[in-house]
Design a protein around this motif. Structure first.
Motif, mmCIF file in Angstrom:
data_model
loop_
_atom_site.group_PDB
_atom_site.id
_atom_site.type_symbol
_atom_site.label_atom_id
_atom_site.label_comp_id
_atom_site.label_asym_id
_atom_site.label_seq_id
_atom_site.Cartn_x
_atom_site.Cartn_y
_atom_site.Cartn_z
ATOM 1 N N ALA A 222 0.843 -1.153 0.000
ATOM 2 C CA ALA A 222 0.000 0.000 0.000
ATOM 3 C C ALA A 222 0.877 1.200 0.000
ATOM 4 O O ALA A 222 0.643 2.138 -0.707
ATOM 5 C CB ALA A 222 -0.837 -0.036 1.249
ATOM 6 N N ALA B 100 -3.758 4.673 -3.430
ATOM 7 C CA ALA B 100 -4.524 3.684 -2.667
ATOM 8 C C ALA B 100 -4.165 3.705 -1.191
ATOM 9 O O ALA B 100 -5.032 3.549 -0.324
ATOM 10 C CB ALA B 100 -4.302 2.292 -3.246
ATOM 11 N N ASN C 21 -6.362 -1.089 -5.502
ATOM 12 C CA ASN C 21 -5.334 -2.016 -5.026
ATOM 13 C C ASN C 21 -5.677 -3.477 -5.279
ATOM 14 O O ASN C 21 -4.790 -4.330 -5.295
ATOM 15 C CB ASN C 21 -5.119 -1.811 -3.527
ATOM 16 C CG ASN C 21 -3.866 -2.474 -3.011
ATOM 17 O OD1 ASN C 21 -2.761 -2.059 -3.341
ATOM 18 N ND2 ASN C 21 -4.018 -3.499 -2.190
#
Length: 401
Positions: free
Chosen positions: A24, A299, A334
């Motif tokens: 992430a 994201a 994602n």
């Protein structure tokens, strides 16, 4: 924060292209050659011993090609000429050694070129051909080291290729050997730190990032990776005081990344995660907003903001509708392979009173989560089953997200 995917690493300074993968937030990554420097060819073979003319002519022709060689074909020709000269009947030992060393240089450069080309193929979506070039590049580095065991750049590049293939112990050995041969090369320290990070050896990783920064002052990747390592130690800490100390150390590094690159959305998203873990809600919210302003499709920032707006114990920072919107968008960007994004979406649904959706979503998260996370997810599932939202306390943000 950062999670690990075994195939490629963003931080492992590769070549002119960045190998993506992981997280992430930020990816572990490899660096394979100087940026933007290049290896210099061997010194001109002025002292070649007199002997049969063909090997000498081949070596001189190969050396002449080094000045402008830039393609796989040109590096191949240099290596071929030198290998033939080194193996020629009656060739003097000194000349054979020189030819092998020049061939090793050419093979290393061809491997680097193949990785450059593989990166272009990845950008074009042609992963299958890229995989073949990765294998060919690794073979080039292997042969280069066989021909010249002190060719430190080839040893380092082999380590990059091995790490990208998930062969971490062999990669560690190559990076360590590179450091023995060329301790001033900051990328070797950085890349060894990245492998330690991937292996969960965060203290060792931090030591290597320290060494990388000593040689590469102001390096964004090294500050980022060291910040991630401190953050992971905070997540694993057994008591709040120790956890806070590590989170503050990570925050210090993330502050440096913002100073180095104030237009990088990832820097703000990372710092926001650290602020959130320290229960500094206002600063976390501010940095998430800044990250999203710089990149509306970031994201990590969307995910972190959604978690904050869903679970913050201070109702002033909660927003049910925006949290669901951000969590759904983050998941869409994602994908659902990362359980944390599903966990966050479940928390957002629960905060919005959509408890059935929260239960079904967290069950999906549990199916994808590592074993050590399932108890925490189960506790949240029980809350949602009782139609209660989850609220985080200081340090809890790190444990789940």
């Amino acid at each position: 924060m950062r999670t690990f995917t075994a195939k490629f690493f963003h931080g492992f300074r590769a070549y002119v292209w960045a190998l993506a993968l992981l997280v992430a937030a930020h990816s572990v990554g490899l660096r394979a050659q100087d940026e933007p420097g290049t290896l210099q060819p061997e010194p001109e073979p002025a002292q070649l011993l007199p002997q049969a003319s063909d090997p000498i002519a081949m070596i001189r022709e190969a050396y002449g090609l080094t000045e402008k060689a830039a393609s796989e074909a040109e590096f191949t020709k240099i290596a071929t000429l030198c290998e033939a000269a080194a193996a020629a009947p009656g060739v003097a030992a000194e000349n054979s050694k020189y030819a092998r060393e020049l061939a090793a240089w050419a093979l290393n450069k061809r491997g680097e070129k193949r990785l450059d080309n593989a990166g272009e193929l990845i950008a074009q979506g042609n992963g299958e051909q890229a995989e073949a070039l990765f294998a060919e590049a690794l073979a080039d580095f292997e042969k280069s080291v066989t021909l010249d065991a002190t060719r430190w750049k080839a040893i380092h590049n082999r380590g990059v290729s091995l790490a990208q293939a998930g062969q971490f112990e062999r990669a560690l050995a190559d990076f360590s050997r590179t450091i023995e041969l060329q301790s001033s090369y900051g990328n070797a320290w950085f890349n060894r730190g990245e492998v330690y990070y991937a292996l969960g050896k965060y203290t060792e990783a931090i030591r290597d990032y320290d060494q990388a920064l000593a040689r590469l002052p102001g390096d964004l990747g090294a500050y980022t990776s060291r910040g991630h390592a401190y953050f992971q130690l905070g997540m694993l800490a057994g008591d709040p005081t120790t956890a806070r100390r590590y989170f503050i150390a990570s925050l210090d590094d993330y502050n440096q990344t913002v100073n180095v690159d104030p237009n990088n959305p990832a820097s703000y998203a990372n710092r926001a995660d650290a602020y959130r873990s320290l229960a500094s809600w206002e600063r976390a919210a501010r940095d998430y907003r800044q990250a999203i302003a710089l990149d509306e499709n970031n994201a990590q920032a969307l995910h972190g903001a959604a978690w904050l707006m869903s679970t913050c114990p201070d109702e002033n920072f909660r927003d049910a509708d925006l949290a669901v919107e951000a969590a759904e968008k983050a998941l869409k960007i994602n994908g659902d392979s990362d359980f944390r994004y599903l966990d966050t979406l479940a928390a957002a649904y629960a905060n919005a009173g959509r408890f059935e959706d929260a239960v079904s979503t967290i069950e999906k998260a549990m199916a994808k989560a590592p074993a050590e996370q399932t108890n925490e997810l189960q506790r949240r599932k029980v809350l949602y089953s009782q139609q209660k939202p989850f609220r985080q306390g200081q340090g809890e943000a790190a444990a789940g997200n």
